[in-house]
Structure formats: structure tokens, C-alpha cells
Design a protein around this motif. Structure first.
Motif, mmCIF file in Angstrom:
data_model
loop_
_atom_site.group_PDB
_atom_site.id
_atom_site.type_symbol
_atom_site.label_atom_id
_atom_site.label_comp_id
_atom_site.label_asym_id
_atom_site.label_seq_id
_atom_site.Cartn_x
_atom_site.Cartn_y
_atom_site.Cartn_z
ATOM 1 N N ARG A 74 106.143 -29.942 16.793
ATOM 2 C CA ARG A 74 105.426 -30.053 15.523
ATOM 3 C C ARG A 74 103.948 -30.205 15.827
ATOM 4 O O ARG A 74 103.568 -30.981 16.702
ATOM 5 N N VAL A 75 103.119 -29.452 15.086
ATOM 6 C CA VAL A 75 101.668 -29.535 15.247
ATOM 7 C C VAL A 75 101.015 -29.758 13.895
ATOM 8 O O VAL A 75 101.552 -29.361 12.853
ATOM 9 N N ALA A 76 99.861 -30.398 13.925
ATOM 10 C CA ALA A 76 99.046 -30.555 12.724
ATOM 11 C C ALA A 76 98.271 -29.259 12.507
ATOM 12 O O ALA A 76 97.873 -28.586 13.462
ATOM 13 N N LEU A 77 98.046 -28.898 11.241
ATOM 14 C CA LEU A 77 97.403 -27.636 10.899
ATOM 15 C C LEU A 77 96.327 -27.820 9.842
ATOM 16 O O LEU A 77 96.344 -28.780 9.082
ATOM 17 N N ALA A 78 95.447 -26.838 9.810
ATOM 18 C CA ALA A 78 94.485 -26.677 8.726
ATOM 19 C C ALA A 78 94.173 -25.193 8.653
ATOM 20 O O ALA A 78 94.206 -24.503 9.675
ATOM 21 N N PRO A 79 93.860 -24.681 7.466
ATOM 22 C CA PRO A 79 93.451 -23.280 7.401
ATOM 23 C C PRO A 79 92.000 -23.160 7.863
ATOM 24 O O PRO A 79 91.146 -23.959 7.480
ATOM 25 N N GLY A 80 91.718 -22.160 8.686
ATOM 26 C CA GLY A 80 90.345 -21.897 9.079
ATOM 27 C C GLY A 80 89.597 -21.241 7.925
ATOM 28 O O GLY A 80 90.198 -20.861 6.914
ATOM 29 N N ALA A 81 88.293 -21.079 8.053
ATOM 30 C CA ALA A 81 87.483 -20.456 7.003
ATOM 31 C C ALA A 81 87.971 -19.046 6.683
ATOM 32 O O ALA A 81 87.855 -18.593 5.548
ATOM 33 N N ASP A 82 88.530 -18.371 7.674
ATOM 34 C CA ASP A 82 89.049 -17.014 7.477
ATOM 35 C C ASP A 82 90.519 -17.009 7.059
ATOM 36 O O ASP A 82 91.129 -15.955 6.951
ATOM 37 N N GLY A 83 91.112 -18.189 6.836
ATOM 38 C CA GLY A 83 92.495 -18.282 6.410
ATOM 39 C C GLY A 83 93.507 -18.345 7.532
ATOM 40 O O GLY A 83 94.684 -18.542 7.290
ATOM 41 N N ALA A 138 81.575 -25.839 12.460
ATOM 42 C CA ALA A 138 82.109 -25.556 11.122
ATOM 43 C C ALA A 138 83.627 -25.682 11.123
ATOM 44 O O ALA A 138 84.213 -26.227 10.179
ATOM 45 N N LEU A 139 84.265 -25.201 12.182
ATOM 46 C CA LEU A 139 85.718 -25.319 12.299
ATOM 47 C C LEU A 139 86.131 -26.784 12.364
ATOM 48 O O LEU A 139 87.088 -27.211 11.716
ATOM 49 N N ARG A 140 85.390 -27.572 13.117
ATOM 50 C CA ARG A 140 85.648 -29.010 13.236
ATOM 51 C C ARG A 140 85.581 -29.677 11.863
ATOM 52 O O ARG A 140 86.452 -30.456 11.487
ATOM 53 N N ALA A 141 84.529 -29.384 11.114
ATOM 54 C CA ALA A 141 84.344 -29.991 9.785
ATOM 55 C C ALA A 141 85.490 -29.595 8.850
ATOM 56 O O ALA A 141 86.027 -30.451 8.129
ATOM 57 N N GLN A 142 85.855 -28.334 8.859
ATOM 58 C CA GLN A 142 86.932 -27.876 7.985
ATOM 59 C C GLN A 142 88.262 -28.511 8.396
ATOM 60 O O GLN A 142 89.045 -28.927 7.543
ATOM 61 N N TYR A 143 88.510 -28.589 9.692
ATOM 62 C CA TYR A 143 89.762 -29.183 10.166
ATOM 63 C C TYR A 143 89.843 -30.652 9.750
ATOM 64 O O TYR A 143 90.895 -31.121 9.300
ATOM 65 N N LEU A 144 88.742 -31.366 9.898
ATOM 66 C CA LEU A 144 88.758 -32.792 9.562
ATOM 67 C C LEU A 144 88.918 -33.039 8.062
ATOM 68 O O LEU A 144 89.406 -34.096 7.665
ATOM 69 N N MET A 145 88.537 -32.086 7.239
ATOM 70 C CA MET A 145 88.795 -32.231 5.796
ATOM 71 C C MET A 145 90.298 -32.258 5.537
ATOM 72 O O MET A 145 90.773 -33.001 4.683
ATOM 73 N N ALA A 146 91.042 -31.445 6.278
ATOM 74 C CA ALA A 146 92.498 -31.376 6.099
ATOM 75 C C ALA A 146 93.224 -32.448 6.904
ATOM 76 O O ALA A 146 94.293 -32.905 6.515
ATOM 77 N N GLN A 147 92.645 -32.830 8.048
ATOM 78 C CA GLN A 147 93.281 -33.781 8.966
ATOM 79 C C GLN A 147 92.291 -34.897 9.319
ATOM 80 O O GLN A 147 91.817 -34.985 10.454
ATOM 81 N N PRO A 148 91.948 -35.769 8.370
ATOM 82 C CA PRO A 148 90.908 -36.777 8.622
ATOM 83 C C PRO A 148 91.235 -37.751 9.764
ATOM 84 O O PRO A 148 90.325 -38.241 10.434
ATOM 85 N N LYS A 149 92.504 -38.012 10.027
ATOM 86 C CA LYS A 149 92.850 -38.941 11.110
ATOM 87 C C LYS A 149 92.529 -38.371 12.488
ATOM 88 O O LYS A 149 92.422 -39.105 13.467
ATOM 89 N N ALA A 150 92.322 -37.056 12.570
ATOM 90 C CA ALA A 150 91.967 -36.424 13.845
ATOM 91 C C ALA A 150 90.561 -36.811 14.289
ATOM 92 O O ALA A 150 90.195 -36.577 15.439
ATOM 93 N N GLN A 151 89.797 -37.443 13.410
ATOM 94 C CA GLN A 151 88.448 -37.932 13.757
ATOM 95 C C GLN A 151 88.498 -38.826 15.004
ATOM 96 O O GLN A 151 87.557 -38.865 15.779
ATOM 97 N N LEU A 152 89.625 -39.504 15.202
ATOM 98 C CA LEU A 152 89.775 -40.422 16.329
ATOM 99 C C LEU A 152 89.736 -39.719 17.684
ATOM 100 O O LEU A 152 89.350 -40.315 18.681
ATOM 101 N N TYR A 153 90.129 -38.437 17.736
ATOM 102 C CA TYR A 153 90.253 -37.752 19.026
ATOM 103 C C TYR A 153 89.691 -36.334 19.060
ATOM 104 O O TYR A 153 89.707 -35.695 20.106
ATOM 105 N N VAL A 154 89.171 -35.851 17.951
ATOM 106 C CA VAL A 154 88.717 -34.467 17.874
ATOM 107 C C VAL A 154 87.672 -34.112 18.929
ATOM 108 O O VAL A 154 87.620 -32.967 19.407
ATOM 109 N N ASP A 155 86.863 -35.068 19.343
ATOM 110 C CA ASP A 155 85.795 -34.784 20.299
ATOM 111 C C ASP A 155 86.151 -35.116 21.744
ATOM 112 O O ASP A 155 85.313 -34.975 22.636
#
Length: 161
Positions: free
Chosen positions: A42-51, A110-127
Motif C-alpha cells: 500500500r502506498v500513499a498517493l496524490a494526483p500530480g498537476a498533470d493528473g 511544485a510537486l512537493r506542495a501539491q503532494y503535501l496538500m493531499a498528504q499533509p502528514k508527509a511533511q514529517l519526512y518529505v525532505d
């Protein structure tokens, strides 16, 4: 006598349903080849700007090495509803190719910002240095929209072609 093709031609309703499943998916089942055998996680997902569906994965995860070795994969999205038979709820299998996004890619911020909108808890490890964004670029889709509503979709039908 040849068997009847169970798949309907893609239409606007099927394309819209597939798009909704991608856009609203926050988790999915990702299938990869690991050491020559299927491996699903199982993976966490978000749509990219291009879908295109995007995930964020660590080098510590076995599926990361598997995707680097063999980028063709499969992603299942669509959660069962709260009632009824889970197999009557819409779901979409996307046959995809994993495309890792470099840490210095111009569109990473931009991808980071969009992903964090969908997966805010990823802020802990995204970087963290061992985490990577991966675009799951569709090659084909198989939509099951409910009983008798099966479609084979092309990348363009998924808004990715």
C-alpha cells in the motif's frame, strides 16, 4: 464460437469515473516485480498537476528497489464504500511506468506542495534524502465501474496521454 469481449468501449462516463478515482485516491495498492515474483504494497498517493498519480517512497522500502530495477508496475485505486459487497464498488487498475523525480528537478517544489496538500502528514519526512517522488505514468487502465461495466482505457482516457 469466439468468446464475447467483456470490455465496453471507453466513453465519457468511464473516463470521468476513472479520473475521479485517480483524483480522489489517497492510497492505492502498488504491485511490482521483486526478485522475479509479484509483490504488492500500500502506498500513499496524490494526483500530480498533470493528473498522473504520484507517490513518495523511501529507499528503505523493498518496492523502491524493485521499481528501480523494473519500472513497470500496476496500481489499484478505488476504496469500497461503507455498505454492500466490496466488489460492486468502482475500482481502477492502472498499468504504469514508474518515473523517479530527481531531488533537483525544476518541478519538484511544485510537486512537493501539491503532494503535501493531499498528504499533509508527509511533511514529517518529505525532505529526507532517502525519500523520492515517483510519478506512476499510465500505459493502460482497466476500469471496473460495477457489475457489467468493465472498460479498457488508454493513457489519453486517463488524462495522461
Amino acid at each position: 464460437m469466439p468468446a464475447k469481449d467483456p470490455f465496453r468501449p471507453a466513453d465519457d462516463a468511464a473516463r470521468a469515473l476513472a479520473r475521479r478515482l485517480i483524483d480522489t485516491a489517497r492510497f492505492g495498492a502498488l504491485a511490482v516485480l521483486r526478485e522475479g515474483a509479484p509483490f504488492v504494497t500500500r502506498v500513499a498517493l496524490a494526483p500530480g498537476a498533470d493528473g498522473v498519480p504520484v507517490t513518495l517512497i523511501s529507499d528503505l522500502a523493498p518496492h523502491t528497489a524493485a521499481l528501480r530495477a523494473a519500472p513497470l508496475c500496476s496500481l489499484l485505486v478505488g476504496e469500497p464504500g461503507p455498505r454492500g459487497d466490496p466488489l460492486t464498488h468502482p475500482r481502477l487498475t492502472i498499468q504504469a511506468e514508474a518515473a523517479f523525480v530527481a531531488h533537483d528537478a525544476p518541478d519538484r517544489a511544485a510537486l512537493r506542495a501539491q503532494y503535501l496538500m493531499a498528504q499533509p502528514k508527509a511533511q514529517l519526512y518529505v525532505d529526507f534524502g532517502d525519500f523520492h517522488f515517483v510519478r506512476l505514468v499510465p500505459r493502460a487502465g482497466h476500469l471496473n465501474g460495477g457489475f457489467g461495466k468493465a472498460y479498457v482505457l488508454k493513457p489519453a482516457d486517463l488524462g495522461a496521454g
